[in-house]
Design a protein around this motif. Structure first.
Motif, PDB file in Angstrom:
ATOM      1  N   UNK A  34      47.102  -7.994 -30.582  1.00 58.35           N
ATOM      2  CA  UNK A  34      46.829  -9.309 -30.005  1.00 58.35           C
ATOM      3  C   UNK A  34      47.233 -10.361 -31.038  1.00 58.35           C
ATOM      4  N   UNK A  35      46.574 -11.520 -31.015  1.00 59.52           N
ATOM      5  CA  UNK A  35      46.844 -12.535 -32.040  1.00 59.52           C
ATOM      6  C   UNK A  35      46.172 -12.192 -33.369  1.00 59.52           C
ATOM      7  N   UNK A  36      45.455 -11.071 -33.416  1.00 65.78           N
ATOM      8  CA  UNK A  36      44.833 -10.531 -34.633  1.00 65.78           C
ATOM      9  C   UNK A  36      43.808 -11.492 -35.248  1.00 65.78           C
ATOM     10  N   UNK A  37      43.067 -12.184 -34.394  1.00 65.84           N
ATOM     11  CA  UNK A  37      42.025 -13.119 -34.821  1.00 65.84           C
ATOM     12  C   UNK A  37      40.791 -12.314 -35.215  1.00 65.84           C
ATOM     13  N   UNK A  38      40.681 -11.975 -36.494  1.00 68.95           N
ATOM     14  CA  UNK A  38      39.604 -11.105 -36.977  1.00 68.95           C
ATOM     15  C   UNK A  38      38.221 -11.691 -36.709  1.00 68.95           C
ATOM     16  N   UNK A  39      38.075 -12.996 -36.812  1.00 65.24           N
ATOM     17  CA  UNK A  39      36.771 -13.621 -36.582  1.00 65.24           C
ATOM     18  C   UNK A  39      36.346 -13.465 -35.115  1.00 65.24           C
ATOM     19  N   UNK A  40      37.226 -13.808 -34.207  1.00 62.92           N
ATOM     20  CA  UNK A  40      36.897 -13.649 -32.783  1.00 62.92           C
ATOM     21  C   UNK A  40      36.653 -12.188 -32.428  1.00 62.92           C
ATOM     22  N   UNK A  41      37.419 -11.279 -33.038  1.00 58.67           N
ATOM     23  CA  UNK A  41      37.238  -9.850 -32.774  1.00 58.67           C
ATOM     24  C   UNK A  41      35.864  -9.379 -33.252  1.00 58.67           C
ATOM     25  N   UNK A  42      35.445  -9.810 -34.431  1.00 53.42           N
ATOM     26  CA  UNK A  42      34.137  -9.395 -34.961  1.00 53.42           C
ATOM     27  C   UNK A  42      33.009  -9.899 -34.063  1.00 53.42           C
ATOM     28  N   UNK A  43      33.106 -11.140 -33.600  1.00 55.70           N
ATOM     29  CA  UNK A  43      32.078 -11.694 -32.717  1.00 55.70           C
ATOM     30  C   UNK A  43      32.077 -10.954 -31.382  1.00 55.70           C
ATOM     31  N   UNK A  44      33.256 -10.679 -30.853  1.00 58.70           N
ATOM     32  CA  UNK A  44      33.363  -9.950 -29.587  1.00 58.70           C
ATOM     33  C   UNK A  44      32.738  -8.562 -29.716  1.00 58.70           C
ATOM     34  N   UNK A  80      35.829  -3.515 -28.861  1.00 53.57           N
ATOM     35  CA  UNK A  80      37.017  -4.243 -28.424  1.00 53.57           C
ATOM     36  C   UNK A  80      38.113  -3.294 -27.940  1.00 53.57           C
ATOM     37  N   UNK A  81      38.348  -2.219 -28.687  1.00 53.51           N
ATOM     38  CA  UNK A  81      39.400  -1.259 -28.335  1.00 53.51           C
ATOM     39  C   UNK A  81      39.151  -0.548 -27.011  1.00 53.51           C
ATOM     40  N   UNK A  82      37.903  -0.373 -26.644  1.00 50.14           N
ATOM     41  CA  UNK A  82      37.571   0.247 -25.367  1.00 50.14           C
ATOM     42  C   UNK A  82      37.932  -0.688 -24.208  1.00 50.14           C
ATOM     43  N   UNK A  83      37.646  -1.964 -24.370  1.00 51.91           N
ATOM     44  CA  UNK A  83      37.871  -2.935 -23.294  1.00 51.91           C
ATOM     45  C   UNK A  83      39.295  -3.489 -23.264  1.00 51.91           C
ATOM     46  N   UNK A  87      47.746  -0.932 -24.309  1.00 50.33           N
ATOM     47  CA  UNK A  87      47.931  -1.616 -23.027  1.00 50.33           C
ATOM     48  C   UNK A  87      48.756  -2.884 -23.244  1.00 50.33           C
ATOM     49  N   UNK A  88      49.940  -2.950 -22.645  1.00 49.30           N
ATOM     50  CA  UNK A  88      50.817  -4.114 -22.861  1.00 49.30           C
ATOM     51  C   UNK A  88      50.224  -5.433 -22.364  1.00 49.30           C
ATOM     52  N   UNK A  89      49.201  -5.380 -21.500  1.00 49.28           N
ATOM     53  CA  UNK A  89      48.572  -6.628 -21.041  1.00 49.28           C
ATOM     54  C   UNK A  89      47.960  -7.417 -22.191  1.00 49.28           C
ATOM     55  N   UNK A  90      47.581  -6.726 -23.267  1.00 49.25           N
ATOM     56  CA  UNK A  90      46.881  -7.385 -24.372  1.00 49.25           C
ATOM     57  C   UNK A  90      47.808  -7.705 -25.541  1.00 49.25           C
ATOM     58  N   UNK A  91      49.108  -7.448 -25.395  1.00 46.74           N
ATOM     59  CA  UNK A  91      50.078  -7.767 -26.448  1.00 46.74           C
ATOM     60  C   UNK A  91      50.080  -9.280 -26.674  1.00 46.74           C
ATOM     61  N   UNK A  92      49.851  -9.690 -27.915  1.00 46.46           N
ATOM     62  CA  UNK A  92      49.809 -11.098 -28.326  1.00 46.46           C
ATOM     63  C   UNK A  92      48.740 -11.898 -27.584  1.00 46.46           C
ATOM     64  N   UNK A  93      47.710 -11.231 -27.071  1.00 41.00           N
ATOM     65  CA  UNK A  93      46.648 -11.913 -26.326  1.00 41.00           C
ATOM     66  C   UNK A  93      45.899 -12.902 -27.214  1.00 41.00           C
ATOM     67  N   UNK A  94      45.447 -13.972 -26.610  1.00 33.45           N
ATOM     68  CA  UNK A  94      44.602 -14.964 -27.262  1.00 33.45           C
ATOM     69  C   UNK A  94      43.195 -14.372 -27.357  1.00 33.45           C
ATOM     70  N   UNK A  95      42.728 -14.152 -28.568  1.00 32.86           N
ATOM     71  CA  UNK A  95      41.437 -13.483 -28.758  1.00 32.86           C
ATOM     72  C   UNK A  95      40.263 -14.300 -28.241  1.00 32.86           C
TER      73      UNK A  95
END
Length: 158
Positions: free
Chosen positions: A36-46, A58-61, A66-74
């Protein structure tokens, strides 16, 4: 009823990648690698929210295969998890997060990160804490190889 969740995320730093933290683009020569956009802060909160609900991570959801999440906005991924939390009857009470990054200094960006996060979390800014630390020259953070974020979230059943 209250529930507490803990989240953590690490991303390798690389030339030519943007550095996004809490939905804010940080001026930097190197950014975080990720699907994704590799936003570590948003990923940790999620992850903290998902953990508090016992809903995996996060990896489960949003699997990186899955190409849908390529460069996704976290922040959008966080928004989807907030929707799930609402469906399960939870709301976020507060967030306490720490970002570990040797450089650049994050203090000038912290308020903007908090503002972006509150918009997605649906809580007041005084309920979102974001702190920045360095690695003091030690480990992958200190050697400027990685960005790490940790978060603790308190959920309340509505």
């Amino acid at each position: 009823m209250f529930r507490v969740g803990i989240g953590q995320d690490t991303h390798r730093l690389a030339q030519g990648r943007p550095l996004v933290l809490g939905g804010v683009l940080i001026e930097s020569e190197r950014g975080a690698e990720g699907h994704s956009d590799a936003d570590a802060l948003s990923h940790a909160i999620t992850d903290a929210i998902l953990g508090a609900m016992c809903e995996g991570d996060l990896g489960l959801h949003f699997p990186d295969r899955d190409p849908r999440w390529k460069d996704a906005d976290s922040l959008q991924l966080l928004g989807r998890v907030m929707w799930l939390a609402g469906e399960r009857g939870y709301r976020v009470v507060n967030v306490d997060a720490t970002v570990m990054l040797e450089e650049p200094r994050l203090r000038p960006y912290i308020q903007q990160m908090r503002e972006k996060l509150t918009g997605v979390l649906g809580i007041e800014i005084d309920c979102v804490s974001v702190k920045a630390k360095t690695g003091e020259g030690l480990d992958a953070v200190g050697e400027r190889l990685a960005v790490v974020a940790q978060a603790v979230v308190l959920l309340e059943r509505m």
